[in-house]
Design a protein around this motif. Structure first.
Motif, PDB file in Angstrom:
ATOM      1  N   PRO A   1       0.822  -1.220   0.000  1.00  0.00           N
ATOM      2  CA  PRO A   1       0.000   0.000   0.000  1.00  0.00           C
ATOM      3  C   PRO A   1       0.856   1.270   0.000  1.00  0.00           C
ATOM      4  N   HIS A   2       0.302   2.349  -0.595  1.00  0.00           N
ATOM      5  CA  HIS A   2       1.037   3.603  -0.685  1.00  0.00           C
ATOM      6  C   HIS A   2       0.064   4.738  -1.022  1.00  0.00           C
ATOM      7  N   PRO A   3       0.294   5.929  -0.474  1.00  0.00           N
ATOM      8  CA  PRO A   3      -0.586   7.068  -0.796  1.00  0.00           C
ATOM      9  C   PRO A   3      -0.667   7.370  -2.285  1.00  0.00           C
ATOM     10  N   LEU A   4       0.428   7.131  -3.025  1.00  0.00           N
ATOM     11  CA  LEU A   4       0.400   7.407  -4.458  1.00  0.00           C
ATOM     12  C   LEU A   4      -0.595   6.509  -5.182  1.00  0.00           C
ATOM     13  N   LEU A   5      -0.804   5.313  -4.673  1.00  0.00           N
ATOM     14  CA  LEU A   5      -1.776   4.417  -5.295  1.00  0.00           C
ATOM     15  C   LEU A   5      -3.199   4.887  -5.025  1.00  0.00           C
ATOM     16  N   ALA A   6      -3.432   5.444  -3.838  1.00  0.00           N
ATOM     17  CA  ALA A   6      -4.743   6.028  -3.552  1.00  0.00           C
ATOM     18  C   ALA A   6      -5.004   7.206  -4.491  1.00  0.00           C
TER      19      ALA A   6
END
Length: 250
Positions: free
Chosen positions: A98-103
């Motif tokens: 998971p990563h903020p860039l994927l959100a």
């Protein structure tokens, strides 16, 4: 994604290796790794032959970054086997999320499909066409748990509930859709937590029909994901390129 990574780190020797390659148009991962290791040795031997004082190559001959948004044990096993088959000591990084860039990427894909609206300045939702998001992934329950973390980040951006489901677990998408509808979501949207090529497109179509909702496109070559790929590579080698834009946001 390779073009993006190269633009962030000039001189990067980035190549694509396919799990289902043919060593012709689509080079296999094992073949690419073996070729890279052979090139490395050849450069060293040429330098020695030319009389230059050079140290023997240190560190792994290559770093393998799986283009997977979340964990998929079956695919990771195949990647590890390809590394072994290559006869090299290549390093394998974690998956992308998971990563903020994927959100952020999920948000953009939803907005492109008209399922969420974002302002131009900070990709912050003004209003959403969907009031519940089914975040679909592959890799079974392990992948669903990992996707749930990115799902929380997406929910914060959209201000609507987001729940993860597995495309490769029978009934998972329908069950999550029912839970969202049972909690008051009337207009659902499917958000593929996938780069794209790792799953049969028919699975997405079937899941959208199963949940009775529209679907966004997979993540694909979203620019910030190329930077995330480079970040994983750099972390493995202990070098520090610029922090991917958005990595500290939200």
């Amino acid at each position: 994604m390779i073009s993006i990574a190269r633009s962030e780190l000039p001189g990067l020797n980035a190549r694509i290796g396919y799990l289902d390659g043919d060593d012709a148009e689509y080079p296999t991962l094992a073949g690419v790794l073996a070729h890279t290791a052979a090139e490395r040795v050849a450069r060293f031997e040429q330098a020695v032959a030319a009389g230059r004082e050079v140290a023997e190559p240190a560190g792994p001959p290559a770093v393998v970054v799986p283009l997977l948004a979340g964990p998929d044990s079956a695919l990771i096993r195949r990647i590890r086997q390809a590394v072994m088959d290559s006869g090299t000591q290549a390093e394998l990084t974690d998956v992308l999320g998971p990563h903020p860039l994927l959100a952020e990427a999920l948000h953009v894909r939803l907005s492109e499909a008209g399922l969420a609206r974002a302002d131009r300045a900070r990709l912050f939702t003004v209003a959403t066409a969907a009031d519940g998001i089914v975040l679909v992934t592959v890799g079974g329950e392990e992948a669903v748990r990992a996707a749930g973390i990115t799902g929380m980040l997406l929910a914060a951006r959209l201000a609507v509930p987001v729940m993860a489901a597995a495309l490769d677990v029978e009934g998972s998408v329908a069950s999550i859709a029912e839970q969202l509808q049972g909690s008051g979501s009337a207009q659902l949207a499917l958000a593929p937590y996938l780069v794209g090529p790792e799953v049969d497109p028919g699975l997405l179509d079937a899941a959208a029909k199963e949940a009775g909702c529209a679907t966004a496109e997979p993540l694909g070559a979203y620019p910030a994901i190329g930077k995330l790929v480079l970040s994983l590579y750099a972390t493995t080698l202990g070098i520090t390129p610029a922090t991917p834009q958005g990595a500290q946001a939200h």
